[in-house]
Design an enzyme around this catalytic site. Structure first.
Site, PDB file in Angstrom:
ATOM      1  CE1 TYR A  48       6.364  43.589 -31.412  1.00 39.10           C
ATOM      2  CE2 TYR A  48       5.912  46.189 -30.761  1.00 39.10           C
ATOM      3  CZ  TYR A  48       5.854  44.464 -30.326  1.00 39.10           C
ATOM      4  OH  TYR A  48       5.373  44.403 -29.100  1.00 39.10           O
ATOM      5  CB  VAL A  74      12.475  43.148 -27.915  1.00 41.86           C
ATOM      6  CG1 VAL A  74      12.513  44.331 -27.467  1.00 41.86           C
ATOM      7  CG2 VAL A  74      13.765  43.023 -29.269  1.00 41.86           C
ATOM      8  CB  THR A  83       6.722  47.666 -22.446  1.00 39.09           C
ATOM      9  OG1 THR A  83       6.368  46.769 -22.989  1.00 39.09           O
ATOM     10  CG2 THR A  83       6.970  47.567 -21.267  1.00 39.09           C
ATOM     11  CE  LYS A  95       9.166  43.163 -29.216  1.00 33.72           C
ATOM     12  NZ  LYS A  95       8.753  44.133 -28.879  1.00 33.72           N
TER      13      LYS A  95
END
Length: 298
Positions: free
Chosen positions: A140, A208, A52, A168
């Protein structure tokens, strides 16, 4: 009451956008102001240089400047994490080392994207970054972007390292994550805003989030209610947040819509992006404005 999950990286994390000026340069004061506002709204972890944050289009000196300046602005009020993602292992290592030098307190490491290595390659790539620094690590797992999953056997090997503490998860598979949580003892963080309630009720440590740019305090409220055993209250928050989640994440370009939301709220001077990301139409911005207004966020 059951013991609360451990939270090495906080509970309400925001995968923060990287503000740009119209000329394409990073807007450091805007980043500092935004990070502070997110913490004031309920976040206790800020992730810089994630997807992001348009990490593929920002360079290491820029990432380091952002880390230093945002850390200075936060003054210890939130955990500061840095993304260390690349499909070039040597580059990912440089990002990890450079992030630690700039003041990051933890690293988010994903599997290499695009080149689709074997599971042995995924393991060696991630471990190269882990072992290059002294920082705690959140893995992740986002196969929709990387093109490769972190499979059970690979996750178990990674979990054996003392500084690999969390995952995550953006796989969309909560049942698998619940099993992995139990088996490995790793902390789990929701990487999919639409599944935050499901993850938290399955014992996740936190989120998150991208949607938290516009409304971090609601995720804070949800977590507090889950912690207190008030699942009906937490479910009501999830229902209330559903239109906002759809508005920001429904098109799959969270960075784009998060910036538009922040600009509409007056918390970001510009919704500027770096190619290959581009802005959305006036009608899409108008629809987002309506959703924010209906949610009481304007």
């Amino acid at each position: 009451m059951n013991a609360l999950p451990s939270r090495s990286f906080g509970s309400v994390g925001v995968a923060m956008v990287t503000p740009f000026k119209p000329d394409g340069e990073i807007d450091v004061p805007a980043a500092q102001s935004l990070a502070v506002s997110l913490v004031e709204d309920g976040a206790d972890m800020i992730l810089l240089a994630g997807t992001t944050g348009e990490a593929p289009t920002t360079h290491l000196p820029e990432k380091q400047t952002l880390l230093r300046e945002v850390k200075d602005a936060l003054a210890g009020r939130a955990f500061l994490m840095a993304g260390a993602g690349s499909n070039d292992t040597a580059h990912a290592v440089r990002i990890g080392v450079g992030s630690q030098e700039a003041g990051a307190e933890g690293l988010l490491i994903n599997a290499p994207y695009y080149n689709r290595p074997s599971q042995e390659g995924v393991y060696r790539h991630i471990m190269a970054v882990v072992e290059a620094t002294d920082l705690p690590v959140m893995l992740y797992d986002i196969p929709g972007r990387t093109g490769v999953r972190i499979e059970d056997s690979t996750l178990d090997r990674l979990a054996a390292h003392e500084r690999v503490l969390a995952v995550k998860d953006a796989t969309g598979d909560v049942e698998q994550g619940f099993e992995r949580m139990e088996r490995t003892g790793l902390e789990y963080y929701s990487g999919d805003d639409g599944l935050n309630f499901a993850w938290l009720t399955h014992g996740a440590s936190g989120v998150v989030s991208v949607v938290a740019h516009a409304d971090a305090h609601s995720w804070r409220e949800m977590i507090q209610e889950v912690d207190a055993g008030d699942l009906a209250g937490a479910r009501a928050v999830a229902q209330r947040m559903r239109p906002l989640v759809r508005a920001i994440m429904g098109g799959g370009q969270g960075a784009v819509m998060a910036k538009e939301a922040l600009a509409l709220q007056g918390r970001l001077p510009h919704a500027c992006l770096r190619l290959p990301l581009v802005g959305v139409s006036e009608s899409e911005v108008a629809a987002l404005r309506q959703t924010l207004s209906e949610c009481g966020l304007l």
